[in-house]
Design a protein around this motif. Structure first.
Motif, mmCIF file in Angstrom:
data_model
loop_
_atom_site.group_PDB
_atom_site.id
_atom_site.type_symbol
_atom_site.label_atom_id
_atom_site.label_comp_id
_atom_site.label_asym_id
_atom_site.label_seq_id
_atom_site.Cartn_x
_atom_site.Cartn_y
_atom_site.Cartn_z
ATOM 1 N N LEU A 7 0.852 -1.274 0.091
ATOM 2 C CA LEU A 7 0.160 0.134 0.007
ATOM 3 C C LEU A 7 0.844 1.169 0.073
ATOM 4 O O LEU A 7 0.334 2.309 -0.514
ATOM 5 N N SER A 8 2.095 1.178 0.396
ATOM 6 C CA SER A 8 2.726 2.378 0.795
ATOM 7 C C SER A 8 3.602 2.805 -0.549
ATOM 8 O O SER A 8 4.006 3.852 -0.723
ATOM 9 N N ARG A 19 -2.124 -5.371 -7.007
ATOM 10 C CA ARG A 19 -1.379 -5.061 -5.787
ATOM 11 C C ARG A 19 -2.041 -4.639 -4.561
ATOM 12 O O ARG A 19 -1.956 -5.111 -3.534
ATOM 13 N N VAL A 20 -3.127 -3.796 -4.848
ATOM 14 C CA VAL A 20 -4.098 -3.213 -3.666
ATOM 15 C C VAL A 20 -4.756 -4.550 -3.214
ATOM 16 O O VAL A 20 -5.371 -4.801 -2.102
ATOM 17 N N PHE A 21 -5.249 -5.500 -4.179
ATOM 18 C CA PHE A 21 -6.050 -6.559 -3.943
ATOM 19 C C PHE A 21 -5.460 -7.757 -3.015
ATOM 20 O O PHE A 21 -5.774 -8.141 -2.101
ATOM 21 N N LEU A 22 -3.969 -7.650 -3.433
ATOM 22 C CA LEU A 22 -3.168 -8.602 -2.542
ATOM 23 C C LEU A 22 -3.101 -8.178 -1.254
ATOM 24 O O LEU A 22 -2.975 -8.857 -0.276
ATOM 25 N N ALA A 23 -2.858 -6.570 -1.097
ATOM 26 C CA ALA A 23 -2.763 -6.185 0.248
ATOM 27 C C ALA A 23 -4.013 -6.083 1.193
ATOM 28 O O ALA A 23 -4.126 -6.646 2.173
ATOM 29 N N GLY A 24 -5.352 -6.170 0.344
ATOM 30 C CA GLY A 24 -6.385 -6.466 1.249
ATOM 31 C C GLY A 24 -6.260 -8.035 1.698
ATOM 32 O O GLY A 24 -6.666 -8.410 3.067
ATOM 33 N N MET A 25 -5.743 -9.007 0.927
ATOM 34 C CA MET A 25 -6.039 -10.382 1.106
ATOM 35 C C MET A 25 -4.940 -10.606 2.406
ATOM 36 O O MET A 25 -5.286 -11.349 3.197
ATOM 37 N N LEU A 26 -3.778 -10.057 2.411
ATOM 38 C CA LEU A 26 -2.786 -10.125 3.315
ATOM 39 C C LEU A 26 -3.196 -9.487 4.537
ATOM 40 O O LEU A 26 -2.977 -10.176 5.835
ATOM 41 N N LEU A 39 -5.274 3.081 3.762
ATOM 42 C CA LEU A 39 -5.686 3.107 2.295
ATOM 43 C C LEU A 39 -6.704 4.176 1.894
ATOM 44 O O LEU A 39 -6.505 4.839 1.100
ATOM 45 N N ILE A 40 -7.627 4.237 2.809
ATOM 46 C CA ILE A 40 -8.719 5.415 2.755
ATOM 47 C C ILE A 40 -8.180 6.703 2.809
ATOM 48 O O ILE A 40 -8.508 7.418 1.862
ATOM 49 N N GLY A 41 -7.097 6.982 3.839
ATOM 50 C CA GLY A 41 -6.430 8.351 3.710
ATOM 51 C C GLY A 41 -5.581 8.196 2.441
ATOM 52 O O GLY A 41 -5.721 9.561 1.969
ATOM 53 N N GLN A 42 -4.999 7.469 1.869
ATOM 54 C CA GLN A 42 -4.326 7.381 0.637
ATOM 55 C C GLN A 42 -5.081 7.795 -0.406
ATOM 56 O O GLN A 42 -4.896 8.680 -1.337
ATOM 57 N N PRO A 50 8.632 5.794 -1.327
ATOM 58 C CA PRO A 50 7.351 5.340 -1.045
ATOM 59 C C PRO A 50 6.575 6.401 -1.085
ATOM 60 O O PRO A 50 7.086 7.377 -0.845
ATOM 61 N N ALA A 51 5.207 6.217 -1.313
ATOM 62 C CA ALA A 51 4.243 7.188 -1.121
ATOM 63 C C ALA A 51 3.928 7.481 0.312
ATOM 64 O O ALA A 51 2.709 6.967 0.622
#
Length: 497
Positions: free
Chosen positions: A177-178, A188-195, A217-220, A495-496
């Motif tokens: 996510l970062s 990538r974001v799908f995998l982040a949620g899964m993890l 993620l909401i903040g991003q 990173p972001a």
């Protein structure tokens, strides 16, 4: 430059996985509860552990059948390496209706392929975070090795607990996510949620950290780093592990919202966990904060001394306006800490240090990475502290690893009362001790007769090959030179944050 960084990451991984492979600890109730479900699934094709229940006291009893009292995340993950090892190595099925076993060959391979491998990958990810902050390769390698060898992560990388699996999943989710979101990063974001969700299916108590990642993620998205659709993809990824948990509960207990914690067969744990309060949590006992932070009993700063640099690291992150990573790492660490304060069995039972705080270590180490990236005299001072605390923590963790890593919670000073006397041979084995004085390891198994002839005061020599391997690995790692490739980038990967 990229090749030099790759060799650094790879070197860190090899040093750590080689160190973890050196140990083969005996079973305890906590590890056996998870392992028995894995054996039941692969060897017998069922989720009940009937016939295997004698191997653990951490078990549930529902309608006359026995189940693991743990969440199914770790055992399900372990089915993959176990099935491979059983097929390739011809490992026999775990026997049914036999007395409790201290050792079983498959235990070693499962533990190494899960806790060991995932801890080594977590360390590599921490090195990547350090690179993003502007640290050099040696600083990043120091951070990674400090996490993997100089904190309790070392011990739990060699045990079939869920701590290192959940720590890996949460750290990987945050790393995904970062990095800046752009078109084409849906996976990538799908995998982040899964993890993030999978971590809570391994250990329910890290659920607040999974929530922190969701809010991050909401903040991003609000900051337009990610498109709003990323929230949907994150949720879809999180749905998979959640459905796995609900399905397991339905199959085992006839209700997707039921779980093993509601049906403890051991009275000691049934008094803590129940249907109304699965984790047995209460209002935080703030008086426990001091013993969880300092002291030789369960003090985080004693067992992971490098974490002392997390405080200035968070200050640096906020001062650089990297609010996202500062807030997430601090909130995640605080969430794990408060859950520990709220748990009646706050000591973690038989353990090395504050066992229930182990999942916060990667997030604290992210702040340590920020401290190491400080410029000028402050950066040099922090580096000196990091080297010193890493050496101190590494020696301490080896001492605990050598004797099995699990000291009962009623020992007031584990190092002085148990660990050091066992290493020096000046004290007989405690009455509760199981197995030999030192845990099984590659040297004691490969050179059994030679080690057996050593006098008690010299038994520690069996760990010299491990130290030689680690020393040689570190010498190689810190001797890697940058690639002389023309035009190679020397800029950190930002990173972001």
């Amino acid at each position: 430059m990229e090749r030099a960084w790759f060799r650094t990451y790879f070197g860190v991984f090899v040093i750590l996985i080689g160190s973890y492979a050196y140990f083969w600890h005996s079973r305890d109730w906590n590890t056996s509860s998870r392992l028995m479900l894995t054996y039941a699934l692969v060897d017998y094709g069922r989720i009940s552990i009937d016939g295997l229940e004698n191997q653990t006291g951490d078990r549930a009893n529902f309608q006359g059948r026995f189940y693991s009292d743990k969440l199914p995340g770790y055992p399900l993950l372990a089915t993959v390496p176990y099935a491979v090892a059983a097929t390739v190595g011809g490992l026999p099925s775990h026997p049914l209706d036999v007395p409790a076993k201290a050792y079983w060959a498959a235990d070693y391979w499962i533990t190494l392929a899960t806790s060991g491998v995932l801890t080594a990958f977590t360390a590599v990810m921490l090195a990547a975070f350090a690179r993003g902050f502007g640290c050099g390769r040696r600083q990043a390698a120091l951070l990674a090795l400090a996490y993997g060898l100089a904190t309790p992560a070392y011990v739990y990388a060699t045990l079939a607990y869920g701590h290192q699996t959940s720590a890996f999943a949460l750290t990987a989710s945050f790393l995904l996510l970062s990095r800046r979101g752009d078109v084409g990063n849906t996976l990538r974001v799908f995998l982040a949620g899964m993890l993030a969700s999978a971590a809570s299916v391994v250990e329910l108590q890290v659920g607040p950290v999974s929530a922190v990642l969701g809010f991050y993620l909401i903040g991003q998205c609000m900051a337009r780093v990610w498109k709003p659709a990323a929230i949907v993809y994150f949720g879809l990824g999180a749905l998979g592990p959640a459905l796995v948990l609900l399905t397991y509960n339905e199959l085992a207990f006839g209700n997707p919202l039921d779980m093993g914690y509601f049906h403890h067969a051991t009275a000691q744990f049934a008094r803590v966990h129940n249907r109304e309060n699965p984790l047995g949590l209460r209002w935080p006992d703030w008086g426990l904060a001091a013993p969880l932070l300092r002291g030789r009993y369960r003090g985080l700063l004693f067992y992971a001394p490098i974490v002392v640099l997390a405080a200035p690291g968070w200050v640096i992150l906020f001062s650089r306006r990297w609010f996202g990573v500062a807030a997430v790492s601090l909130a995640a660490a605080l969430a794990v800490f408060v859950v520990n304060l709220s748990y009646p069995e706050w000591t973690g039972g038989w353990s090395t240090g504050p066992r229930l705080l182990v999942p916060l270590l990667p997030f604290a180490m992210i702040a340590v990475a920020a401290a190491l990236s400080a410029p000028g005299r402050w950066g040099k001072a922090f580096l000196v502290v990091a080297v010193g605390t890493t050496l101190a923590g590494g020696v301490l963790m080896l001492l605990f690893q050598g004797v099995g890593g699990r000291i009962p919670q009623d020992v007031a000073d584990p190092l002085v009362d148990v660990v050091w006397p066992l290493w020096t041979g000046v004290s007989p084995l405690p009455p509760w001790w199981i197995g030999p004085r030192f845990t099984r390891n590659l040297t004691s198994m490969g050179l059994r007769l030679m080690v057996g002839r050593l006098l008690d005061a010299w038994q520690w020599l069996q760990f010299v090959p491990l130290v030689v391997f680690q020393t040689a690995g570190v010498a190689y790692l810190f001797g890697i030179e940058d690639d002389p490739t023309p035009g190679a980038s020397v800029k950190p990967v930002r990173p972001a944050y």
